[in-house]
Design a protein around this motif. Sequence first.
Motif, PDB file in Angstrom:
ATOM      1  N   LEU A  29       0.814  -1.224   0.000  1.00 49.64           N
ATOM      2  CA  LEU A  29       0.000   0.000   0.000  1.00 49.64           C
ATOM      3  C   LEU A  29       0.843   1.267   0.000  1.00 49.64           C
ATOM      4  O   LEU A  29       0.377   2.316  -0.448  1.00 49.64           O
ATOM      5  CB  LEU A  29      -0.913   0.040   1.230  1.00 49.64           C
ATOM      6  CG  LEU A  29      -2.077  -0.928   1.268  1.00 49.64           C
ATOM      7  CD1 LEU A  29      -2.696  -0.966   2.658  1.00 49.64           C
ATOM      8  CD2 LEU A  29      -3.123  -0.552   0.226  1.00 49.64           C
ATOM      9  N   THR A  30       2.068   1.186   0.520  1.00 49.60           N
ATOM     10  CA  THR A  30       2.830   2.414   0.764  1.00 49.60           C
ATOM     11  C   THR A  30       4.178   2.492   0.054  1.00 49.60           C
ATOM     12  O   THR A  30       4.927   3.440   0.283  1.00 49.60           O
ATOM     13  CB  THR A  30       3.056   2.599   2.278  1.00 49.60           C
ATOM     14  OG1 THR A  30       3.803   1.489   2.781  1.00 49.60           O
ATOM     15  CG2 THR A  30       1.736   2.735   3.025  1.00 49.60           C
ATOM     16  N   THR A  31       4.493   1.536  -0.791  1.00 60.31           N
ATOM     17  CA  THR A  31       5.752   1.561  -1.534  1.00 60.31           C
ATOM     18  C   THR A  31       5.474   2.003  -2.967  1.00 60.31           C
ATOM     19  O   THR A  31       4.680   1.372  -3.671  1.00 60.31           O
ATOM     20  CB  THR A  31       6.411   0.158  -1.529  1.00 60.31           C
ATOM     21  OG1 THR A  31       6.610  -0.236  -0.167  1.00 60.31           O
ATOM     22  CG2 THR A  31       7.732   0.178  -2.267  1.00 60.31           C
ATOM     23  N   ARG A  32       6.116   3.089  -3.367  1.00 58.26           N
ATOM     24  CA  ARG A  32       5.855   3.682  -4.690  1.00 58.26           C
ATOM     25  C   ARG A  32       5.906   2.662  -5.818  1.00 58.26           C
ATOM     26  O   ARG A  32       5.013   2.621  -6.659  1.00 58.26           O
ATOM     27  CB  ARG A  32       6.845   4.806  -4.983  1.00 58.26           C
ATOM     28  CG  ARG A  32       6.631   6.033  -4.134  1.00 58.26           C
ATOM     29  CD  ARG A  32       7.587   7.118  -4.509  1.00 58.26           C
ATOM     30  NE  ARG A  32       7.188   7.625  -5.819  1.00 58.26           N
ATOM     31  CZ  ARG A  32       7.856   8.550  -6.472  1.00 58.26           C
ATOM     32  NH1 ARG A  32       8.968   9.047  -5.969  1.00 58.26           N
ATOM     33  NH2 ARG A  32       7.452   8.967  -7.646  1.00 58.26           N
ATOM     34  N   ALA A  33       6.939   1.853  -5.854  1.00 57.96           N
ATOM     35  CA  ALA A  33       7.094   0.898  -6.958  1.00 57.96           C
ATOM     36  C   ALA A  33       5.959  -0.123  -6.976  1.00 57.96           C
ATOM     37  O   ALA A  33       5.564  -0.589  -8.050  1.00 57.96           O
ATOM     38  CB  ALA A  33       8.436   0.184  -6.838  1.00 57.96           C
ATOM     39  N   GLU A  46       4.390   9.405  -1.094  1.00 58.30           N
ATOM     40  CA  GLU A  46       5.144   9.047   0.099  1.00 58.30           C
ATOM     41  C   GLU A  46       4.127   8.965   1.225  1.00 58.30           C
ATOM     42  O   GLU A  46       3.241   9.832   1.334  1.00 58.30           O
ATOM     43  CB  GLU A  46       6.196  10.113   0.418  1.00 58.30           C
ATOM     44  CG  GLU A  46       7.040   9.775   1.615  1.00 58.30           C
ATOM     45  CD  GLU A  46       8.047  10.871   1.957  1.00 58.30           C
ATOM     46  OE1 GLU A  46       8.574  10.825   3.065  1.00 58.30           O
ATOM     47  OE2 GLU A  46       8.281  11.761   1.124  1.00 58.30           O
ATOM     48  N   ALA A  47       4.230   7.929   2.043  1.00 59.23           N
ATOM     49  CA  ALA A  47       3.269   7.745   3.145  1.00 59.23           C
ATOM     50  C   ALA A  47       3.659   8.653   4.304  1.00 59.23           C
ATOM     51  O   ALA A  47       4.173   8.220   5.334  1.00 59.23           O
ATOM     52  CB  ALA A  47       3.230   6.286   3.578  1.00 59.23           C
ATOM     53  N   ALA A  48       3.411   9.957   4.116  1.00 63.39           N
ATOM     54  CA  ALA A  48       3.707  10.962   5.129  1.00 63.39           C
ATOM     55  C   ALA A  48       2.579  11.988   5.121  1.00 63.39           C
ATOM     56  O   ALA A  48       2.208  12.494   4.047  1.00 63.39           O
ATOM     57  CB  ALA A  48       5.043  11.640   4.836  1.00 63.39           C
TER      58      ALA A  48
END
Length: 159
Positions: A29-33, A46-48
């Motif tokens: 769910l949170t990794t760009r690739a 970006e999970a921020a």
Amino acid sequence: MNQTMQANKQAIVLDEVFPHAPAVLWKALTTRALIGRWLMPEEGFEAAVGNRFTFQTKPAGEWDGTIRCEVVEVIENQALSYTWTGGHGDNVGYGSKLETLVTITLTAAEGGTRLQLIHSGFLLPQNEIAYRNMSDGWKVVTRRLDQVAAEDAAEQALN
């Protein structure tokens, strides 16, 4: 907001258990690739909290197909929420103005992880086509999420 507008808001709700640990789904769910493999091409994710990013889909009329998002909640391995804004005010039907919120929660469950996805804020009838399309679309992409998570976990196990 008046009560008439509030009464016309709809949400897409999916609730499924996947055979993966919360951390495995969280990574997908949170990794760009990985996001691009199960959802759609993204730019700048970006999970921020406060991070702004975009997804790109098919343009329509005055809308260039860009979905603008902002991360509003991140609780590692538990919750991710972001705004989902697209469309254009002059469009009717596909590509009409859309201001919604996607919230994904993960909880440990017997046999894996319960994923609840709520895509809320569809104003009907203006967003009827988006609501219908995304109701089906989220079912498809969560199946791909399951596949991508499994593939990534298998790859990590080999390394």
